[in-house]
Design a protein around this motif. Sequence first.
Motif, PDB file in Angstrom:
ATOM      1  N   GLY A 102       0.815  -1.212   0.000  1.00 48.64           N
ATOM      2  CA  GLY A 102       0.000   0.000   0.000  1.00 48.64           C
ATOM      3  C   GLY A 102       0.848   1.261   0.000  1.00 48.64           C
ATOM      4  O   GLY A 102       0.625   2.178  -0.787  1.00 48.64           O
ATOM      5  N   LEU A 103       1.850   1.286   0.870  1.00 43.86           N
ATOM      6  CA  LEU A 103       2.710   2.475   0.965  1.00 43.86           C
ATOM      7  C   LEU A 103       3.434   2.717  -0.350  1.00 43.86           C
ATOM      8  O   LEU A 103       3.569   3.848  -0.803  1.00 43.86           O
ATOM      9  N   GLN A 104       3.903   1.620  -0.973  1.00 41.48           N
ATOM     10  CA  GLN A 104       4.672   1.794  -2.201  1.00 41.48           C
ATOM     11  C   GLN A 104       3.798   2.120  -3.401  1.00 41.48           C
ATOM     12  O   GLN A 104       4.297   2.577  -4.416  1.00 41.48           O
ATOM     13  N   SER A 105       2.492   1.886  -3.255  1.00 44.08           N
ATOM     14  CA  SER A 105       1.614   2.173  -4.399  1.00 44.08           C
ATOM     15  C   SER A 105       1.244   3.658  -4.473  1.00 44.08           C
ATOM     16  O   SER A 105       0.681   4.106  -5.463  1.00 44.08           O
ATOM     17  N   ILE A 106       1.540   4.415  -3.425  1.00 44.14           N
ATOM     18  CA  ILE A 106       1.199   5.846  -3.432  1.00 44.14           C
ATOM     19  C   ILE A 106       2.222   6.597  -4.288  1.00 44.14           C
ATOM     20  O   ILE A 106       3.430   6.469  -4.086  1.00 44.14           O
ATOM     21  N   ASP A 107       1.721   7.365  -5.225  1.00 44.73           N
ATOM     22  CA  ASP A 107       2.585   8.111  -6.136  1.00 44.73           C
ATOM     23  C   ASP A 107       3.507   9.048  -5.359  1.00 44.73           C
ATOM     24  O   ASP A 107       3.081   9.682  -4.397  1.00 44.73           O
ATOM     25  N   LYS A 108       4.767   9.122  -5.789  1.00 42.26           N
ATOM     26  CA  LYS A 108       5.699   9.951  -5.024  1.00 42.26           C
ATOM     27  C   LYS A 108       5.373  11.438  -5.159  1.00 42.26           C
ATOM     28  O   LYS A 108       5.778  12.250  -4.340  1.00 42.26           O
ATOM     29  N   GLY A 109       4.576  11.777  -6.165  1.00 43.83           N
ATOM     30  CA  GLY A 109       4.082  13.149  -6.297  1.00 43.83           C
ATOM     31  C   GLY A 109       3.275  13.601  -5.085  1.00 43.83           C
ATOM     32  O   GLY A 109       3.250  14.791  -4.765  1.00 43.83           O
ATOM     33  N   GLN A 110       2.617  12.668  -4.396  1.00 43.75           N
ATOM     34  CA  GLN A 110       1.866  13.014  -3.195  1.00 43.75           C
ATOM     35  C   GLN A 110       2.806  13.487  -2.085  1.00 43.75           C
ATOM     36  O   GLN A 110       2.541  14.469  -1.405  1.00 43.75           O
ATOM     37  N   HIS A 111       3.908  12.764  -1.930  1.00 47.83           N
ATOM     38  CA  HIS A 111       4.908  13.158  -0.925  1.00 47.83           C
ATOM     39  C   HIS A 111       5.522  14.507  -1.309  1.00 47.83           C
ATOM     40  O   HIS A 111       5.742  15.362  -0.455  1.00 47.83           O
ATOM     41  N   GLU A 112       5.798  14.667  -2.593  1.00 47.50           N
ATOM     42  CA  GLU A 112       6.462  15.891  -3.045  1.00 47.50           C
ATOM     43  C   GLU A 112       5.545  17.109  -2.888  1.00 47.50           C
ATOM     44  O   GLU A 112       5.983  18.166  -2.431  1.00 47.50           O
ATOM     45  N   ALA A 113       4.278  16.941  -3.259  1.00 45.20           N
ATOM     46  CA  ALA A 113       3.337  18.056  -3.108  1.00 45.20           C
ATOM     47  C   ALA A 113       3.238  18.448  -1.637  1.00 45.20           C
ATOM     48  O   ALA A 113       3.227  19.630  -1.293  1.00 45.20           O
ATOM     49  N   ALA A 114       3.172  17.450  -0.765  1.00 48.93           N
ATOM     50  CA  ALA A 114       3.068  17.725   0.673  1.00 48.93           C
ATOM     51  C   ALA A 114       4.313  18.445   1.183  1.00 48.93           C
ATOM     52  O   ALA A 114       4.224  19.385   1.968  1.00 48.93           O
ATOM     53  N   LYS A 115       5.468  18.012   0.697  1.00 48.45           N
ATOM     54  CA  LYS A 115       6.726  18.641   1.125  1.00 48.45           C
ATOM     55  C   LYS A 115       6.774  20.104   0.689  1.00 48.45           C
ATOM     56  O   LYS A 115       7.104  20.995   1.473  1.00 48.45           O
ATOM     57  N   VAL A 116       6.407  20.338  -0.569  1.00 46.92           N
ATOM     58  CA  VAL A 116       6.463  21.695  -1.106  1.00 46.92           C
ATOM     59  C   VAL A 116       5.475  22.618  -0.375  1.00 46.92           C
ATOM     60  O   VAL A 116       5.730  23.801  -0.198  1.00 46.92           O
ATOM     61  N   LEU A 117       4.357  22.052   0.064  1.00 53.16           N
ATOM     62  CA  LEU A 117       3.363  22.872   0.764  1.00 53.16           C
ATOM     63  C   LEU A 117       3.736  23.104   2.230  1.00 53.16           C
ATOM     64  O   LEU A 117       3.046  23.829   2.940  1.00 53.16           O
ATOM     65  N   GLY A 118       4.807  22.461   2.676  1.00 52.00           N
ATOM     66  CA  GLY A 118       5.311  22.742   4.015  1.00 52.00           C
ATOM     67  C   GLY A 118       4.758  21.858   5.123  1.00 52.00           C
ATOM     68  O   GLY A 118       4.997  22.117   6.296  1.00 52.00           O
ATOM     69  N   PHE A 119       4.018  20.793   4.779  1.00 47.28           N
ATOM     70  CA  PHE A 119       3.534  19.877   5.815  1.00 47.28           C
ATOM     71  C   PHE A 119       4.722  19.165   6.464  1.00 47.28           C
ATOM     72  O   PHE A 119       5.685  18.818   5.782  1.00 47.28           O
ATOM     73  N   THR A 120       4.623  18.923   7.759  1.00 47.29           N
ATOM     74  CA  THR A 120       5.673  18.142   8.418  1.00 47.29           C
ATOM     75  C   THR A 120       5.555  16.690   7.960  1.00 47.29           C
ATOM     76  O   THR A 120       4.532  16.289   7.395  1.00 47.29           O
ATOM     77  N   ARG A 121       6.587  15.904   8.249  1.00 47.25           N
ATOM     78  CA  ARG A 121       6.565  14.500   7.828  1.00 47.25           C
ATOM     79  C   ARG A 121       5.440  13.730   8.503  1.00 47.25           C
ATOM     80  O   ARG A 121       4.764  12.912   7.888  1.00 47.25           O
ATOM     81  N   ALA A 122       5.240  14.010   9.797  1.00 50.39           N
ATOM     82  CA  ALA A 122       4.181  13.306  10.527  1.00 50.39           C
ATOM     83  C   ALA A 122       2.806  13.691   9.968  1.00 50.39           C
ATOM     84  O   ALA A 122       1.954  12.823   9.748  1.00 50.39           O
ATOM     85  N   TYR A 123       2.608  14.985   9.727  1.00 48.38           N
ATOM     86  CA  TYR A 123       1.326  15.436   9.191  1.00 48.38           C
ATOM     87  C   TYR A 123       1.078  14.798   7.832  1.00 48.38           C
ATOM     88  O   TYR A 123      -0.027  14.332   7.547  1.00 48.38           O
ATOM     89  N   THR A 124       2.111  14.794   6.983  1.00 50.42           N
ATOM     90  CA  THR A 124       2.001  14.191   5.657  1.00 50.42           C
ATOM     91  C   THR A 124       1.583  12.733   5.770  1.00 50.42           C
ATOM     92  O   THR A 124       0.681  12.273   5.079  1.00 50.42           O
ATOM     93  N   PHE A 125       2.223  12.011   6.696  1.00 54.22           N
ATOM     94  CA  PHE A 125       1.900  10.597   6.813  1.00 54.22           C
ATOM     95  C   PHE A 125       0.457  10.387   7.255  1.00 54.22           C
ATOM     96  O   PHE A 125      -0.295   9.653   6.617  1.00 54.22           O
ATOM     97  N   PHE A 126       0.069  11.040   8.343  1.00 55.75           N
ATOM     98  CA  PHE A 126      -1.246  10.742   8.913  1.00 55.75           C
ATOM     99  C   PHE A 126      -2.417  11.345   8.130  1.00 55.75           C
ATOM    100  O   PHE A 126      -3.499  10.779   8.114  1.00 55.75           O
TER     101      PHE A 126
END
Lengths: 253, 211
Positions: free
Chosen positions: B104-128
């Motif tokens: 499941g984790l690996q099926s999530i597009d890495k663009g989701q992580h990147e968009a979250a990073k660029v928007l300034g979400f913390t790692r924990a916030y991004t995950f949950f």
Amino acid sequence: MEEMIKLTGLRKSFGKNEILKDISFTLEKGRVLSIIGPSGSGKSTTLRIITQLERADDGTLEIAGRTLFSSIDGKAVYARPQEEREIGLKTGLVFQAFNLFPHFTVLRNITEAQRAVLRRSREEAEDKAIALLRKMGLEDKAREYPFQLSGGQQQRVSIARALALDPEVLFFDEPTSALDPELTREILRVIRELAEEKMTMVVVTHEMHFARLISDHAIFMDKGVIVEEGSPDELFGNPKEERTRKFIASFED
Amino acid sequence: MQGLLLQMAEGTVVSMRIFVLTLLFSLPLGFVVAKGKMTRIKPIRWITDLYIQIMRGTPLILQLIFVYFAPFYIFGASYDRFTACIVAFVINYSAYFAEIYRSGLQSIDKGQHEAAKVLGFTRAYTFFHIILPQVIKRILPALGNEVITLVKDTALAQTIGVAELFRVAQTASSREFSTVPIFIAGIFYFVMNYIVSRLFAAGERKLGYYR
């Protein structure tokens, strides 16, 4: 004129593959820079380093007067994590693949970071989101989910999402490459409006006519170096370098 | 007949305790294992991989016996069979859940992580808030399969003498020279799994509002 971006001597390798070899440019506040070049030339990597999705190997970068990294003994030394975060909030990035959050409504895609990162109230965040949606011509889509929108609409939402955080400079990484020509026009119109409002922007694109129309300055990159730069009229109308001429000619049908 | 049903109800309670306790521990533990399998630190990845290989590559019935009897042969100490049964189920199911989480984790597009990073979400916030809700939607069908298997696997606990539903049914069956208790046990399992599968279907429907 106030400098928004000052990049000098940027280098980046992935393994043994040197992607960026000594990239430097400056961008003044309120100006639009377009970067063109064949795929693999390092355009996207440059944007990704400035927006902190990748780390630089060497070079110095100042954004709005604050130093993200500086070259010390041939290595890029980054600012403290807190400083990195704050500088990151000054930059916004619009992706080729939109990357909207599929489980959030259009409205929440735009309000989430305002609330969680900037600690704005729900009311303030929603007012801001609605205003941006109106500007994008999407005020009736606030309650829908990304999958219910066309590609062009999704990309406009993602631009609104980036703008909601009031970035000082906005980056576009081939924002129309995933879209049909018809939908491309919607996006180009939005970017042109932003340019008229003096939003500082860097646009990586394959839309030559558009780049020429909106930008104040243009850069042609190939194989990790800036081959040529100048005013759009010079670069697109009368390129000096053979490589630039060939590349631009390849886009004219 | 009434005595039989009462006995079987008691056995069902034991089966359900195994079921609930196993899920309670293995659902979160599986996540830790998945993280171990995905880490960049090689020794941890190797150990986690070996653990998953062993758990998936050997019969659960054998693991039950091993977990219950190994401490006795090694340390000369024995312990409660129900505890042993929970330990065996938890380590086995954690391995299976880990693989589901990882997919499941690996099926999530890495663009989701990147968009979250660029928007300034913390790692924990991004995950949950960004990643986990999407992962849950994707793994729910696989998770449902596994949980249904667990209901049936609780019958293996009798191997080390835990008096769960199937053990009770078998004992009653040989005492009364009748297959009726076995058949009734079958109905019990079916009803439990019917409820489980309805719950998962409801979960999938609830998350069906987006694609």
